[in-house]
Design a protein around this motif. Structure first.
Motif, short mmCIF file in Angstrom:
data_model
loop_
_atom_site.label_atom_id
_atom_site.label_comp_id
_atom_site.label_asym_id
_atom_site.label_seq_id
_atom_site.Cartn_x
_atom_site.Cartn_y
_atom_site.Cartn_z
N GLU A 299 -7.46 -3.36 -11.26
CA GLU A 299 -7.82 -2.09 -11.91
C GLU A 299 -9.32 -2.09 -12.11
N ASN A 300 -9.99 -1.12 -11.52
CA ASN A 300 -11.44 -1.01 -11.61
C ASN A 300 -12.14 -2.34 -11.36
N GLY A 301 -11.73 -3.03 -10.34
CA GLY A 301 -12.40 -4.27 -9.96
C GLY A 301 -12.04 -5.48 -10.80
N ARG A 302 -11.06 -5.33 -11.69
CA ARG A 302 -10.65 -6.48 -12.51
C ARG A 302 -9.18 -6.76 -12.27
N ILE A 303 -8.81 -8.05 -12.36
CA ILE A 303 -7.39 -8.37 -12.26
C ILE A 303 -6.78 -8.08 -13.63
N SER A 304 -5.87 -7.12 -13.67
CA SER A 304 -5.31 -6.78 -14.99
C SER A 304 -3.99 -7.51 -15.22
N GLU A 305 -3.27 -7.80 -14.14
CA GLU A 305 -2.00 -8.52 -14.31
C GLU A 305 -1.79 -9.40 -13.09
N GLU A 306 -1.07 -10.48 -13.29
CA GLU A 306 -0.65 -11.27 -12.12
C GLU A 306 0.65 -11.98 -12.40
N GLY A 307 1.39 -12.24 -11.36
CA GLY A 307 2.70 -12.89 -11.50
C GLY A 307 3.59 -12.54 -10.33
N THR A 308 4.86 -12.90 -10.44
CA THR A 308 5.79 -12.51 -9.37
C THR A 308 6.26 -11.09 -9.67
N TYR A 309 6.99 -10.52 -8.73
CA TYR A 309 7.47 -9.15 -8.88
C TYR A 309 8.27 -8.98 -10.17
N ASP A 310 9.22 -9.91 -10.40
CA ASP A 310 10.08 -9.81 -11.58
C ASP A 310 9.27 -10.00 -12.87
N GLU A 311 8.37 -10.99 -12.82
CA GLU A 311 7.55 -11.24 -14.02
C GLU A 311 6.74 -10.00 -14.39
N LEU A 312 6.17 -9.36 -13.37
CA LEU A 312 5.32 -8.19 -13.64
C LEU A 312 6.13 -7.01 -14.14
N LEU A 313 7.35 -6.87 -13.62
CA LEU A 313 8.19 -5.77 -14.12
C LEU A 313 8.53 -6.00 -15.59
N ARG A 314 8.80 -7.28 -15.92
CA ARG A 314 9.16 -7.61 -17.31
C ARG A 314 8.00 -7.35 -18.27
N LYS A 315 6.77 -7.49 -17.75
CA LYS A 315 5.59 -7.32 -18.61
C LYS A 315 5.44 -5.89 -19.13
N ARG A 316 6.01 -4.95 -18.41
CA ARG A 316 5.95 -3.52 -18.79
C ARG A 316 4.51 -3.01 -18.87
N GLY A 317 3.67 -3.49 -17.96
CA GLY A 317 2.26 -3.06 -17.96
C GLY A 317 2.00 -2.07 -16.83
N THR A 318 0.81 -2.17 -16.23
CA THR A 318 0.42 -1.24 -15.16
C THR A 318 1.38 -1.31 -13.97
N PHE A 319 1.75 -2.55 -13.61
CA PHE A 319 2.63 -2.72 -12.46
C PHE A 319 3.94 -1.94 -12.69
N TYR A 320 4.44 -2.06 -13.92
CA TYR A 320 5.69 -1.39 -14.26
C TYR A 320 5.51 0.13 -14.20
N GLU A 321 4.33 0.58 -14.66
CA GLU A 321 4.04 2.04 -14.59
C GLU A 321 4.05 2.52 -13.14
N ILE A 322 3.38 1.73 -12.28
CA ILE A 322 3.34 2.12 -10.85
C ILE A 322 4.76 2.12 -10.29
N TYR A 323 5.53 1.13 -10.70
CA TYR A 323 6.92 1.02 -10.25
C TYR A 323 7.69 2.29 -10.64
N LEU A 324 7.54 2.69 -11.91
CA LEU A 324 8.27 3.88 -12.38
C LEU A 324 7.84 5.13 -11.60
N GLU A 325 6.50 5.25 -11.39
CA GLU A 325 5.99 6.42 -10.63
C GLU A 325 6.62 6.47 -9.26
N GLN A 326 6.72 5.29 -8.63
CA GLN A 326 7.20 5.28 -7.24
C GLN A 326 8.72 5.46 -7.18
#
Ligand code: ADP
Length: 331
Positions: A299-326
């Motif tokens: 996000e804007n040149g910074r790593i905001s989250e990292e992990g596996t697919y499941d870990e990132l979904l569980r985090k409920r952060g940006t990745f999860y938001e993108i997931y919901l949008e898609q």
């Protein structure tokens, strides 16, 4: 000028020579012979004129080419000229970067470790810096020492050719030549066998489409040939990258125009053929990175989250938001 002069001389010859013949001062034979010789020298003399013109045009083009040949490349071989083939371990250490001539930092303190044989997914919105990371890995721009290590060696120490030979890169705006599909895949190299080409196109799920064309692999594409869809072009571009069996394969949003079923098939094939090789998949669609060993979210040149697919979904952060949008878009 030469052509005009000659035309005038022909007319003059007819008028003057014709009169001389009529007055009996010249024989008809001499007149005809003179006319014949005039015709014979006409072509070589006009050719000299054309050669002079061609020479001048050539010199002008040569001058322009020299301007290009004389450009000093800004990206050079590394000082140590290391030419050990790349194996595929990447280490990015606190990397920040702004493009030359700009002040704005487009990458901020990036740390990534990609072990040999693993797959890294990079997800992020447009302009978040995904392609910039790839540009730096390929040394399209100079990077500070100690920031990017490949197989434990600073990227600045490699011979440029060795470094780039280690990568297979399918870029976002894939460039296809107006040439046959075969040449587009092999990049005009004749070192690949037909089997290699078939295998690469099967793995990138484009083989069936190619063989269904009248001229198969010899079909010319681009301006002079048939037009391909965005997804087909992307798959040809993937075939071009994987046929080299590179130590590090980078797909820069190269699955965006491919339908999700084909995308899954290609990703499965990649998993199989790249078991002990490194792969970096940059994507907008998160389905493309589902099976990656690690995913980073930029996000804007910074790593905001990292992990596996499941870990990132569980985090409920940006990745999860993108997931919901898609998921919303898909349903
Ligand atoms: P992404 O691949 O995530 O869409 P990029 O890495 O292409 O993002 O771009 C990141 C940022 O760097 C953007 O703000 C973009 O405008 C800027 N940028 C990209 N290429 C250049 C360039 N050649 N010169 C200057 N700025 C650039």
């Amino acid at each position: 000028i030469m052509e005009v002069c000659f035309s005038i001389s022909f007319v003059a010859n007819l008028i003057i020579g014709g009169n001389l013949v009529l007055q009996g001062k010249m024989s008809l034979g001499d007149f005809v012979a003179f006319n014949g010789y005039l015709t014979m020298i006409w072509i070589p003399i006009v050719s000299i004129g054309r050669v002079v013109t061609m020479f001048q045009r050539g010199m002008a083009s040569f001058k322009r080419l020299n301007e290009i040949f004389d450009v000093e490349p800004q990206i050079n071989d590394g000082e140590k000229m290391i030419n050990t083939p790349i194996k595929g371990e990447i280490y990015i250490n606190d990397l920040s970067f702004s493009y030359p001539g700009t002040q704005t930092k487009v990458l901020h303190n990036i740390n990534i470790e990609i072990p040999k044989g693993s797959t890294l997914g990079i997800i992020g919105r447009s302009g978040s810096g995904k392609s910039t990371i790839v540009n730096l890995l390929l040394k399209l721009y100079n990077v500070e020492r100690g920031k990017i290590l490949i197989d434990g060696i600073d990227i600045n120490d490699y011979q440029l050719k060795t470094l780039r030979e280690g990568f297979g890169y399918a870029p976002q705006d894939n460039f296809l030549f107006s040439a046959s599909i075969r040449d587009n895949i092999t990049f005009f190299k004749d070192t690949y066998s037909d089997d290699d080409i078939i295998q690469a196109t099967q793995d990138s799920c484009i083989h069936e489409h190619i063989v269904a064309l009248d001229d198969g692999f010899d079909t010319v594409i681009g301006e002079r040939g048939i037009d391909l869809s965005g997804g087909q072009k992307q798959r040809i571009s993937i075939a071009r990258a994987i046929i080299r069996n590179p130590a590090i394969l980078i797909l820069d949003d190269t699955l965006s125009a491919v339908d999700t079923i084909t995308e899954t098939r290609i990703l499965k094939n990649l998993e199989r053929i790249r078991k002990d090789k490194t792969t970096i998949i940059i994507a907008h669609r998160i389905t493309a990175v589902q099976n990656a060993d690690k995913i980073i979210v930029l996000e804007n040149g910074r790593i905001s989250e990292e992990g596996t697919y499941d870990e990132l979904l569980r985090k409920r952060g940006t990745f999860y938001e993108i997931y919901l949008e898609q998921v919303d878009q898909a349903s």
